[in-house]
Write a protein that holds these residues in place. Structure first.
Motif, PDB file in Angstrom:
ATOM      1  N   LEU A  69       0.833  -1.209  -0.032  1.00 48.32           N
ATOM      2  CA  LEU A  69      -0.010   0.026   0.025  1.00 48.32           C
ATOM      3  C   LEU A  69       1.018   1.340   0.136  1.00 48.32           C
ATOM      4  CD1 LEU A  69      -2.417  -1.029   2.744  1.00 48.32           C
ATOM      5  CD2 LEU A  69      -3.108  -1.206   0.396  1.00 48.32           C
ATOM      6  N   VAL A  70       0.250   2.176  -0.864  1.00 45.93           N
ATOM      7  CA  VAL A  70       1.154   3.402  -0.605  1.00 45.93           C
ATOM      8  C   VAL A  70      -0.320   4.521  -0.217  1.00 45.93           C
ATOM      9  CG1 VAL A  70       1.931   5.617  -1.877  1.00 45.93           C
ATOM     10  CG2 VAL A  70       2.866   3.307  -2.366  1.00 45.93           C
ATOM     11  N   PHE A  71       0.028   5.230   1.010  1.00 46.14           N
ATOM     12  CA  PHE A  71      -1.224   6.056   1.298  1.00 46.14           C
ATOM     13  C   PHE A  71      -1.222   7.702   0.665  1.00 46.14           C
ATOM     14  CE2 PHE A  71      -0.986   2.698   4.136  1.00 46.14           C
ATOM     15  CZ  PHE A  71      -2.005   2.358   4.700  1.00 46.14           C
ATOM     16  N   PRO A  72      -2.175   8.400   0.582  1.00 47.52           N
ATOM     17  CA  PRO A  72      -2.227   9.440   0.058  1.00 47.52           C
ATOM     18  C   PRO A  72      -1.331  10.826   0.993  1.00 47.52           C
ATOM     19  CG  PRO A  72      -4.258   9.138   0.829  1.00 47.52           C
ATOM     20  CD  PRO A  72      -3.737   7.794   0.863  1.00 47.52           C
ATOM     21  N   GLY A  73      -0.605  11.487   0.488  1.00 47.76           N
ATOM     22  CA  GLY A  73       0.257  12.446   1.273  1.00 47.76           C
ATOM     23  C   GLY A  73      -0.887  13.382   1.697  1.00 47.76           C
ATOM     24  N   PRO A  74       0.014  14.557   2.236  1.00 50.93           N
ATOM     25  CA  PRO A  74      -0.969  15.520   2.866  1.00 50.93           C
ATOM     26  C   PRO A  74      -1.451  16.195   2.296  1.00 50.93           C
ATOM     27  CG  PRO A  74       1.561  16.047   2.709  1.00 50.93           C
ATOM     28  CD  PRO A  74       1.418  14.752   2.276  1.00 50.93           C
ATOM     29  N   LYS A  75      -2.994  16.786   2.728  1.00 46.76           N
ATOM     30  CA  LYS A  75      -3.810  17.075   2.028  1.00 46.76           C
ATOM     31  C   LYS A  75      -3.816  18.739   2.151  1.00 46.76           C
ATOM     32  CE  LYS A  75      -6.543  13.803   0.118  1.00 46.76           C
ATOM     33  NZ  LYS A  75      -5.723  13.020  -0.205  1.00 46.76           N
ATOM     34  N   ASP A  76      -3.183  19.117   3.081  1.00 48.63           N
ATOM     35  CA  ASP A  76      -3.064  20.548   3.440  1.00 48.63           C
ATOM     36  C   ASP A  76      -2.143  21.173   2.367  1.00 48.63           C
ATOM     37  OD1 ASP A  76      -2.402  23.014   4.279  1.00 48.63           O
ATOM     38  OD2 ASP A  76      -1.494  22.177   6.320  1.00 48.63           O
ATOM     39  N   LEU A 125      -1.413   3.485  -3.871  1.00 46.96           N
ATOM     40  CA  LEU A 125      -1.234   2.139  -4.344  1.00 46.96           C
ATOM     41  C   LEU A 125      -2.116   1.354  -3.518  1.00 46.96           C
ATOM     42  CD1 LEU A 125       2.047   0.753  -5.863  1.00 46.96           C
ATOM     43  CD2 LEU A 125       0.654  -0.676  -4.270  1.00 46.96           C
ATOM     44  N   TYR A 177       9.770   1.050   3.585  1.00 45.23           N
ATOM     45  CA  TYR A 177       9.762   1.258   1.926  1.00 45.23           C
ATOM     46  C   TYR A 177      11.170   0.965   1.804  1.00 45.23           C
ATOM     47  CZ  TYR A 177       5.019   2.861   1.887  1.00 45.23           C
ATOM     48  OH  TYR A 177       3.449   2.931   1.811  1.00 45.23           O
ATOM     49  N   ARG A 201       1.760  20.198   1.779  1.00 44.08           N
ATOM     50  CA  ARG A 201       2.319  19.620   0.632  1.00 44.08           C
ATOM     51  C   ARG A 201       3.222  20.578   0.027  1.00 44.08           C
ATOM     52  NH1 ARG A 201       1.575  15.530  -2.799  1.00 44.08           N
ATOM     53  NH2 ARG A 201       1.687  15.997  -5.164  1.00 44.08           N
ATOM     54  N   VAL A 233       4.678   9.530  -0.439  1.00 41.80           N
ATOM     55  CA  VAL A 233       4.749   9.893   0.912  1.00 41.80           C
ATOM     56  C   VAL A 233       4.334   9.075   1.749  1.00 41.80           C
ATOM     57  CG1 VAL A 233       3.739  11.844   2.590  1.00 41.80           C
ATOM     58  CG2 VAL A 233       3.866  12.330   0.058  1.00 41.80           C
ATOM     59  N   GLU A 252       0.907   8.497  -5.799  1.00 43.93           N
ATOM     60  CA  GLU A 252      -0.114   8.930  -5.132  1.00 43.93           C
ATOM     61  C   GLU A 252      -0.774   8.138  -3.989  1.00 43.93           C
ATOM     62  OE1 GLU A 252      -2.967  11.422  -6.733  1.00 43.93           O
ATOM     63  OE2 GLU A 252      -3.291  12.630  -5.134  1.00 43.93           O
TER      64      GLU A 252
END
Lengths: 176, 182
Positions: free
Chosen positions: A20-27, B94, B143, A31, B134, B92
């Motif tokens: 899994l790769v999670f989404p980065g900061p929304k702020d 995965l 990672y 970002r 990120v 972004e």
């Protein structure tokens, strides 16, 4: 959607990072701050990057572009054999004449191939494989040529028709 | 059909996945998601239960599926940072399908193949293999261990805000490991 805590209950951190790769900061500020540091790091890395590493990247780009072009159904008239050959020579930062010497080909012949005035011979294709240390294998160059030829045959009836006078006998029936 | 910055189609890309129990390999493909695929993913809540992929319909999203059938096994969203200063591909999002995560997984290498595909796209688009993502703070060590990413911390008065990055050698290594065997 599952929360990170729920995912953590079921899987170890190793398993999560593997899958899994999670989404980065929304702020936007956060970002922006991250991307700004990333650009600095990228700049430093580019400044310290070796010439060999730059060349490898350039050649890999060309190789992958060729691979994908060969897999694609469509034909692009700009991507003919000579175009990819010229790209290979340019990325090596060589002049045509110097490259012709390196593969023991007449510079005029090389120039004619690059400018689409002549088809490459088999020996040039084999020498390209050797010159590139098999990174650009002969089969890849043959496939470019094959794709080019298939397009020409489909769009230029005169290629076959010009040979009509040489055929004295032909089958009288159609198989389909 | 998605086209890259050179105007070329992004072709279906073949990879090999390892079937854990039989130790054999199965052919799979990575290809761009269609709108119909997003509907399928939305319905497959048990397989893809971590993120709302519907929010990414307008983005560059790829799926990994077995060559023999249409069942989606992995998803990845990429951002192409074409500006000269960034010059990189960002992963972004995965997600590997639930049944293929952890000790009970049926197929191995789905995440690795998708990340290696992002590395290949990075080279292809002229970003010299530069790929970043990120990380969650609890995954900082993992990672790098699994995929060779380098962690760059960002000093901030807010919460930790770093990123994981791969350059040419690391990206090449992943391509060799996960894609060249196909």
């Amino acid at each position: 959607m599952k929360s990170y805590k729920e995912i953590e209950k079921k899987h170890s951190p190793e398993e999560i990072a593997e899958s899994l790769v999670f989404p980065g900061p929304k702020d936007p500020a956060k970002r922006g701050e991250m991307l700004s540091v990333l650009r600095q790091v990228r700049k430093q890395q580019k400044e310290s990057q070796s010439e060999e590493s730059k060349l490898i990247s350039q050649l890999l780009q060309l190789k992958f572009l060729i691979e994908d072009y060969l897999k694609a159904d469509s034909f692009n008239k700009n991507f003919y054999f000579g175009y990819f050959l010229k790209e290979y020579i340019t990325r090596l930062e060589k002049k045509n004449r110097q490259f012709a010497q390196e593969i023991d080909v007449d510079p005029t012949e090389l120039s004619q191939i690059i400018n689409k005035h002549r088809k490459p011979t088999e020996k040039i294709i084999y020498r390209l494989e050797i010159h590139s240390n098999r990174n650009f294998p002969a089969i890849m160059w043959f496939k470019i040529l094959e794709k080019e030829r298939a397009y020409e045959l489909l769009h230029d009836k005169s290629i076959v028709n010009n040979e009509r006078g040489h055929v004295k006998q032909q089958l009288k029936f159609s198989l389909t | 059909m998605i086209r890259n910055t050179k105007g070329m189609e992004i072709a279906q890309f073949e990879v090999k996945l390892k079937e854990v129990f039989t130790n054999s390999y199965l052919m799979a493909v990575i290809e761009p998601m269609t709108l119909a695929d997003f509907k399928v993913v939305k319905k497959s809540r048990e397989q893809f239960d971590k993120f709302n992929w519907n929010q990414y319909r307008q983005k560059e999203v790829y799926k990994l599926r077995l060559k023999e059938d249409d069942i989606i096994l992995g998803l990845m969203c990429l951002i192409d940072h074409t500006d000269e200063a960034t010059d990189a591909i960002e992963i972004e999002l995965l997600e590997v399908s639930s049944e293929n995560i952890g000790k009970e997984k049926r197929l191995d290498c789905i995440g690795g193949c998708l990340i290696a595909f992002a590395c290949r796209e990075s080279f292809k688009r002229g970003h010299e293999g530069c790929v970043f993502l990120v990380p969650k703070s609890s995954l900082l060590d993992h990672y790098p261990a699994k995929y060779g990413f380098q962690y760059i911390p960002v000093k901030s008065d807010r919460r930790p805000n770093g990123f994981m990055i791969l350059f040419e050698p690391g990206a090449r290594k992943l391509i060799k490991m996960y894609l060249d065997a196909a």
